[in-house]
Design an enzyme around this catalytic site. Sequence first.
Site, PDB file in Angstrom:
ATOM      1  N   ALA A 151       0.832  -1.204   0.000  1.00 30.76           N
ATOM      2  CA  ALA A 151       0.000   0.000   0.000  1.00 30.76           C
ATOM      3  C   ALA A 151       0.870   1.258   0.000  1.00 30.76           C
ATOM      4  O   ALA A 151       1.935   1.275   0.624  1.00 30.76           O
ATOM      5  CB  ALA A 151      -0.907   0.006   1.231  1.00 30.76           C
ATOM      6  N   ASP A 152       0.438   2.307  -0.712  1.00 26.55           N
ATOM      7  CA  ASP A 152       1.116   3.599  -0.573  1.00 26.55           C
ATOM      8  C   ASP A 152       0.267   4.475   0.350  1.00 26.55           C
ATOM      9  O   ASP A 152      -0.753   4.031   0.881  1.00 26.55           O
ATOM     10  CB  ASP A 152       1.388   4.251  -1.934  1.00 26.55           C
ATOM     11  CG  ASP A 152       0.120   4.588  -2.705  1.00 26.55           C
ATOM     12  OD1 ASP A 152      -0.961   4.700  -2.078  1.00 26.55           O
ATOM     13  OD2 ASP A 152       0.203   4.746  -3.939  1.00 26.55           O
ATOM     14  N   SER A 153       0.683   5.719   0.534  1.00 24.62           N
ATOM     15  CA  SER A 153       0.014   6.565   1.527  1.00 24.62           C
ATOM     16  C   SER A 153      -1.468   6.769   1.186  1.00 24.62           C
ATOM     17  O   SER A 153      -2.322   6.786   2.073  1.00 24.62           O
ATOM     18  CB  SER A 153       0.720   7.917   1.623  1.00 24.62           C
ATOM     19  OG  SER A 153       0.752   8.538   0.342  1.00 24.62           O
ATOM     20  N   ASP A 164      -3.378   4.667  -0.579  1.00 24.39           N
ATOM     21  CA  ASP A 164      -4.083   3.396  -0.344  1.00 24.39           C
ATOM     22  C   ASP A 164      -4.482   3.287   1.122  1.00 24.39           C
ATOM     23  O   ASP A 164      -5.585   2.842   1.451  1.00 24.39           O
ATOM     24  CB  ASP A 164      -3.156   2.207  -0.651  1.00 24.39           C
ATOM     25  CG  ASP A 164      -2.901   2.034  -2.136  1.00 24.39           C
ATOM     26  OD1 ASP A 164      -3.847   2.179  -2.914  1.00 24.39           O
ATOM     27  OD2 ASP A 164      -1.746   1.735  -2.500  1.00 24.39           O
ATOM     28  N   THR A 165      -3.566   3.706   2.003  1.00 31.53           N
ATOM     29  CA  THR A 165      -3.830   3.581   3.432  1.00 31.53           C
ATOM     30  C   THR A 165      -5.001   4.466   3.845  1.00 31.53           C
ATOM     31  O   THR A 165      -5.870   4.044   4.610  1.00 31.53           O
ATOM     32  CB  THR A 165      -2.559   3.977   4.226  1.00 31.53           C
ATOM     33  OG1 THR A 165      -1.451   3.319   3.614  1.00 31.53           O
ATOM     34  CG2 THR A 165      -2.651   3.554   5.655  1.00 31.53           C
TER      35      THR A 165
END
Lengths: 77, 416
Positions: free
Chosen positions: A35-37, A39-40
């Site tokens: 996950a990237d920022s 996605d989180t």
Amino acid sequence: MSDIASRVKAIIVDKLGVDENEVVAEASFTNDLGADSLDTVELIMEFEKEFDIQIPDDQAENIATVGQAINYIEEAK
Amino acid sequence: MQLKRVVVTGLGALTPIGNNIDEYWEALKNGKSGCAPITYFDSEKFKTKFACELKNYNPEDYFDRKEARKLDRFAQYALVSSDEAIKDSNMDLDKVDKFRVGVIWGAGIGGLETFQNEVLNFAAGDGTPRFNPFFIPKMIADIAPGNISIKHGFMGPNYTTVSACASSANAMIDALNYIRLGHCDIIVTGGSEAAVTIAGMGGFNAMHALSTRNESPETASRPFDATRDGFVLGEGAGALVLEEYEHAKARGAKIYAEVVGGGMSSDAYHMTAPHPDGIGVVKVMENCLRDAGLKPEDVDAINTHGTSTPLGDVAELKAITQIFGEHAPDININSTKSMTGHLLGAAGAIEAIASLLSMKYGIVPPTINHTTVDENIDPKLNLTLNKAQKREVNVAMSNTFGFGGHNACVLFKKIS
């Protein structure tokens, strides 16, 4: 597995496009599940919607693994 | 300073009449219409119930599900078409200097569907703003070239040009200029659009810009025909790899043609209506010829903007007669929008590609659906009506004009 845990895992599988087997309690969203920022942020919003809860930003920062998400939601419900 | 020469070394297309260059050309030369009833949403209450949608496009064929979810369709189309063009150019991604490879893309609108759906979602709620974190980065018009560079590691100039239906022609002209000034070796350019959505159809319908020939969608786009009643909205993408000539020669690249000039002008007249005297349209073709160092009689073919609107088509042909004079009847004039519909920000790219393929194959695709002569159009002009014509094309011009009065024109010439 509790109902909450299975629903949390289903969201993670759907949003991150990962295999269900990878979604274990200690798995980190960013380090293990790709996950990237953004996605989180999206995951947190999906948890809020699915469980009809509010997760303030300062607490969202502490939800970094699958297990932490499940624990948080179980306590919040 | 000596300007560098710029050539086209790769092409890619994702259009309503073909999902790659070969399919696109087959459909173009055979005069196939890409228009059909809308499948993306229930259009029952819309004045126009048809469009030129892509056919058999499945994001899963090109992207994994997670990737596709983060890309508006206009950005997906950009990645698909640019992949084809990059592959076609046969450039070795490990050998090119990626700091000297740019991506300059055209999009008239950008992620309209993403914008629409996020706002609809908000409106259906209780006022709490629950916007998706990918909303903005999915929607913004510059994310298409952003994603292309991320995928391939191109670190040169990177941005989107926005000039409505002239967007991708402006992108090609910018690409031409950066390369000929020596700033880049290669620029991936083109344009994409995905506006066949409730907001896109509703918005263009409100302007009375679209054809409402619901009883016969496949004949609705009929540029130059007396009974034309508006344009047909299309979607898709076109991509071109532009490259400095010596760079292309050194790596033995296949060369489609040289990009010899670009012209730009503005009508400075009205938000959407063309200037009645076509001053801007005359100027843009003059500028382009001058930039290319060519004379009117050098031009063999013109792929017009020709959108099938009552005013625009006549104004453009009058401008052609004015500039090309006695040579005008010798030019193969056509409008491939009769087949593809109007791809807005992608129009300049897919139409330039049609011109380049005309040069390659010696065939000018037709302006289909012509049934009734318009008496306001000079009968001496060869509008390549209904059937493709064989023609050795050494120099081809491609016109695009956008709402806002933006005019852009590009000239290609065979490498001798």
